[in-house]
Design a protein around this motif. Structure first.
Motif, PDB file in Angstrom:
ATOM      1  N   ASP A  99       0.848  -1.190   0.000  1.00 38.40           N
ATOM      2  CA  ASP A  99       0.000   0.000   0.000  1.00 38.40           C
ATOM      3  C   ASP A  99       0.883   1.239   0.000  1.00 38.40           C
ATOM      4  OD1 ASP A  99      -1.820  -2.064   0.542  1.00 38.40           O
ATOM      5  OD2 ASP A  99      -3.068  -0.763   1.789  1.00 38.40           O
ATOM      6  N   LEU A 100       0.469   2.258  -0.774  1.00 40.53           N
ATOM      7  CA  LEU A 100       1.264   3.471  -0.912  1.00 40.53           C
ATOM      8  C   LEU A 100       0.480   4.680  -0.431  1.00 40.53           C
ATOM      9  CD1 LEU A 100       2.678   2.711  -4.450  1.00 40.53           C
ATOM     10  CD2 LEU A 100       4.044   2.936  -2.376  1.00 40.53           C
ATOM     11  N   SER A 101       1.127   5.514   0.346  1.00 43.16           N
ATOM     12  CA  SER A 101       0.538   6.778   0.739  1.00 43.16           C
ATOM     13  C   SER A 101       0.733   7.797  -0.372  1.00 43.16           C
ATOM     14  CB  SER A 101       1.195   7.283   2.023  1.00 43.16           C
ATOM     15  OG  SER A 101       0.687   8.559   2.373  1.00 43.16           O
ATOM     16  N   VAL A 102      -0.268   8.624  -0.567  1.00 42.43           N
ATOM     17  CA  VAL A 102      -0.177   9.731  -1.517  1.00 42.43           C
ATOM     18  C   VAL A 102      -0.324  11.019  -0.727  1.00 42.43           C
ATOM     19  CG1 VAL A 102      -1.393  10.936  -3.372  1.00 42.43           C
ATOM     20  CG2 VAL A 102      -0.931   8.483  -3.565  1.00 42.43           C
ATOM     21  N   ALA A 103       0.743  11.817  -0.715  1.00 39.40           N
ATOM     22  CA  ALA A 103       0.775  13.024   0.103  1.00 39.40           C
ATOM     23  C   ALA A 103       0.909  14.289  -0.732  1.00 39.40           C
ATOM     24  CB  ALA A 103       1.930  12.944   1.098  1.00 39.40           C
ATOM     25  N   ALA A 104       0.892  14.152  -2.075  1.00 34.22           N
ATOM     26  CA  ALA A 104       1.025  15.299  -2.960  1.00 34.22           C
ATOM     27  C   ALA A 104       0.428  14.932  -4.317  1.00 34.22           C
ATOM     28  CB  ALA A 104       2.497  15.694  -3.116  1.00 34.22           C
ATOM     29  N   PRO A 105      -0.029  15.912  -5.093  1.00 36.36           N
ATOM     30  CA  PRO A 105      -0.615  15.596  -6.403  1.00 36.36           C
ATOM     31  C   PRO A 105       0.319  14.807  -7.313  1.00 36.36           C
ATOM     32  CG  PRO A 105      -1.196  17.831  -5.762  1.00 36.36           C
ATOM     33  CD  PRO A 105      -0.200  17.343  -4.737  1.00 36.36           C
ATOM     34  N   TRP A 106       1.620  15.152  -7.325  1.00 38.03           N
ATOM     35  CA  TRP A 106       2.538  14.429  -8.203  1.00 38.03           C
ATOM     36  C   TRP A 106       2.626  12.957  -7.825  1.00 38.03           C
ATOM     37  CZ3 TRP A 106       6.300  11.679  -5.951  1.00 38.03           C
ATOM     38  CH2 TRP A 106       6.767  12.064  -4.679  1.00 38.03           C
ATOM     39  N   ALA A 107       2.491  12.669  -6.535  1.00 38.31           N
ATOM     40  CA  ALA A 107       2.608  11.283  -6.086  1.00 38.31           C
ATOM     41  C   ALA A 107       1.488  10.428  -6.660  1.00 38.31           C
ATOM     42  CB  ALA A 107       2.598  11.224  -4.565  1.00 38.31           C
ATOM     43  N   LEU A 108       0.284  10.971  -6.756  1.00 41.78           N
ATOM     44  CA  LEU A 108      -0.824  10.210  -7.345  1.00 41.78           C
ATOM     45  C   LEU A 108      -0.510   9.843  -8.784  1.00 41.78           C
ATOM     46  CD1 LEU A 108      -3.720   9.121  -6.999  1.00 41.78           C
ATOM     47  CD2 LEU A 108      -4.510  11.310  -7.960  1.00 41.78           C
ATOM     48  N   GLN A 109       0.041  10.780  -9.517  1.00 39.81           N
ATOM     49  CA  GLN A 109       0.361  10.506 -10.919  1.00 39.81           C
ATOM     50  C   GLN A 109       1.440   9.428 -11.046  1.00 39.81           C
ATOM     51  OE1 GLN A 109      -1.537  11.781 -13.288  1.00 39.81           O
ATOM     52  NE2 GLN A 109      -2.655  12.887 -11.675  1.00 39.81           N
ATOM     53  N   GLU A 110       2.430   9.467 -10.162  1.00 37.73           N
ATOM     54  CA  GLU A 110       3.498   8.468 -10.242  1.00 37.73           C
ATOM     55  C   GLU A 110       3.009   7.091  -9.803  1.00 37.73           C
ATOM     56  OE1 GLU A 110       7.427   9.370  -9.098  1.00 37.73           O
ATOM     57  OE2 GLU A 110       7.387  11.392  -9.983  1.00 37.73           O
ATOM     58  N   VAL A 111       2.126   7.038  -8.816  1.00 42.92           N
ATOM     59  CA  VAL A 111       1.559   5.749  -8.423  1.00 42.92           C
ATOM     60  C   VAL A 111       0.745   5.168  -9.572  1.00 42.92           C
ATOM     61  CG1 VAL A 111      -0.097   4.610  -6.902  1.00 42.92           C
ATOM     62  CG2 VAL A 111       1.533   6.247  -5.948  1.00 42.92           C
ATOM     63  N   ALA A 112      -0.065   6.008 -10.206  1.00 43.47           N
ATOM     64  CA  ALA A 112      -0.891   5.534 -11.324  1.00 43.47           C
ATOM     65  C   ALA A 112      -0.025   5.033 -12.476  1.00 43.47           C
ATOM     66  CB  ALA A 112      -1.801   6.660 -11.792  1.00 43.47           C
ATOM     67  N   ALA A 113       1.046   5.775 -12.784  1.00 44.92           N
ATOM     68  CA  ALA A 113       1.936   5.349 -13.865  1.00 44.92           C
ATOM     69  C   ALA A 113       2.568   3.993 -13.546  1.00 44.92           C
ATOM     70  CB  ALA A 113       3.013   6.398 -14.097  1.00 44.92           C
ATOM     71  N   SER A 114       2.945   3.802 -12.302  1.00 46.23           N
ATOM     72  CA  SER A 114       3.550   2.526 -11.902  1.00 46.23           C
ATOM     73  C   SER A 114       2.532   1.397 -11.982  1.00 46.23           C
ATOM     74  CB  SER A 114       4.103   2.641 -10.480  1.00 46.23           C
ATOM     75  OG  SER A 114       5.161   3.575 -10.436  1.00 46.23           O
ATOM     76  N   ALA A 115       1.299   1.686 -11.590  1.00 45.52           N
ATOM     77  CA  ALA A 115       0.258   0.660 -11.669  1.00 45.52           C
ATOM     78  C   ALA A 115       0.012   0.249 -13.120  1.00 45.52           C
ATOM     79  CB  ALA A 115      -1.026   1.182 -11.031  1.00 45.52           C
ATOM     80  N   ARG A 116       0.025   1.212 -14.022  1.00 45.27           N
ATOM     81  CA  ARG A 116      -0.191   0.879 -15.437  1.00 45.27           C
ATOM     82  C   ARG A 116       0.947   0.019 -15.981  1.00 45.27           C
ATOM     83  NH1 ARG A 116      -2.274   6.483 -15.422  1.00 45.27           N
ATOM     84  NH2 ARG A 116      -4.536   6.344 -15.796  1.00 45.27           N
TER      85      ARG A 116
END
Length: 392
Positions: A99-116
């Motif tokens: 599980d990953l914490s998202v603490a900033a808008p850029w982090a959401l984008q990087e998590v999504a890119a990694s998931a893809r």
């Protein structure tokens, strides 16, 4: 046998029992055992396993490497990690079901890119800054980030499973900000669910609130220092008040024992001078091993306490890189190889990590986590058949 003349003995049965106790204190919540910083200096993997055996269903770590090490060790409990910078290898974490914490808008984008990249749905906890002023989304940023996350959830890229925060005055039970922060988190969670989020957990309580305030337990508590049998609120009492017991004992073998006359200076700068003929012992641990220089005995004041054969003594003179000196007294019978305890359970009046914290003007968290890597951790389990132990 280790070549190093000192060790940190970690009682895994204490870890296991403390996890059970914390679960009993928070019966309406799940327990996340926080094992960041090499399990507060106690040894990441052995402690994590003991905590899970004690009933913890989650593990929490700050760094990605710690989360991946838990997975590589075969630990399957839910793991949350929360501190990373842009460009971190989030793909590895998503692939490992961390599980990953998202603490900033850029982090959401990087998590999504990694998931893809992995083709796997990432599990995300949105971190809200409710007043600590440290890591976390501002209340103004949360709605936009949440809406973006929910769009990604509809695509199957990620799932928003948690909303969480940290308390600014966690170690001050009753402080008015505690419940204000919790209410801010509750309100944000309600809004998130109204927008379509299906939260599994809301969490804000660390050790202090787990021990002292059931209203802050929410769905999940995150005990750290309490897991290791140390109190986050020494002003309210020691670990025994909460049914906890310290897991770590740091001990060393005297390297040198010698007789010296009155008026003999001890260690750099002669901040300690013997006032009578006495016996000095050299303890082979110093600031390179995590012994704070603030533990020094200088200008007539005793240093941090040491336990020697049931006697409570103190560091004499300055802490050096690899050693400290103890004045064993004029009638000492100790010899080289005898064991000195820096801190431990406090049984029979021996020194504790809290004693060291008070002597050094710090907190017990720092005393145990700063213990150096060259000090072997010896894990013992008196409750296992035959007992177990080992060094790392």
């Amino acid at each position: 046998m280790s070549l190093f003349p000192a060790r940190a003995v970690v009682d895994l049965s204490a870890i296991r029992d403390n996890a059970r106790t914390l679960g009993d204190l928070a019966p309406t919540a799940q327990v996340m055992a926080v094992v960041k910083a090499d399990a507060y200096g106690h040894g990441l993997v052995p402690v994590a396993r003991a905590a899970v055996q004690g009933g913890a269903t989650w593990l929490g770590v700050a760094q990605l490497g710690e989360a991946l090490a838990l997975r590589e060790a075969g630990i399957t409990a839910r793991v949350l990690t929360w501190l990373y910078a842009p460009g971190a290898p989030l793909t590895d974490a998503v692939a490992a079901d961390v599980d990953l914490s998202v603490a900033a808008p850029w982090a959401l984008q990087e998590v999504a890119a990694s998931a893809r990249v992995t083709g796997r749905t990432a599990r995300v906890h949105l971190k809200l800054d409710t007043g600590l002023g440290r890591n976390g989304l501002t209340p103004a940023d949360l709605p936009e980030v949440l809406d973006a996350a929910l769009r990604m959830e509809a695509e199957g890229v990620l799932r928003v499973v948690g909303l969480w925060s940290h308390l600014a005055f966690a170690d001050e039970p009753g402080h008015p900000t505690l419940h204000r922060q919790a209410e801010a988190l509750r309100a944000a969670a309600a809004d998130a669910e109204a927008r379509g989020a299906r939260l599994e957990v809301r969490h804000i309580a660390a050790s202090a609130s787990t021990l002292t305030d059931p209203d802050l337990h929410l769905d999940l508590v995150r005990p750290g220092i309490a897991l290791y049998g140390l109190t986050p609120v020494p002003q309210l009492g020691g670990p025994e008040r909460f049914g906890l017991r310290p897991a770590m004992t740091v001990e060393a073998e005297l390297a040198t024992v010698k007789r010296v006359p009155a008026g003999h200076g001890v260690s750099y700068g002669h901040h300690y001078v013997t006032d009578r003929e006495t016996t000095l012992g050299v303890v082979p641990l110093g600031y390179a091993d995590g012994v704070p220089r603030h533990a020094s005995g200088t200008d007539g004041a005793p240093g941090a306490p040491l336990g020697v054969h049931g006697r409570r003594l103190a560091i004499a003179g300055r802490v050096c890189m690899d050693q400290v000196v103890v004045d064993l007294g004029p009638d000492a019978t100790e010899s080289a190889g005898d064991v000195v305890e820096l801190f431990g359970t406090g049984a029979d009046g021996g020194p504790t990590a809290q004693d060291w914290a008070e002597a050094c003007g710090t907190i017990s968290y720092e005393i145990v986590t700063r213990l150096g890597a060259r000090v072997p951790r010896v894990h013992v389990d008196p409750e296992a058949p035959g007992g177990t132990g080992g060094e790392r």
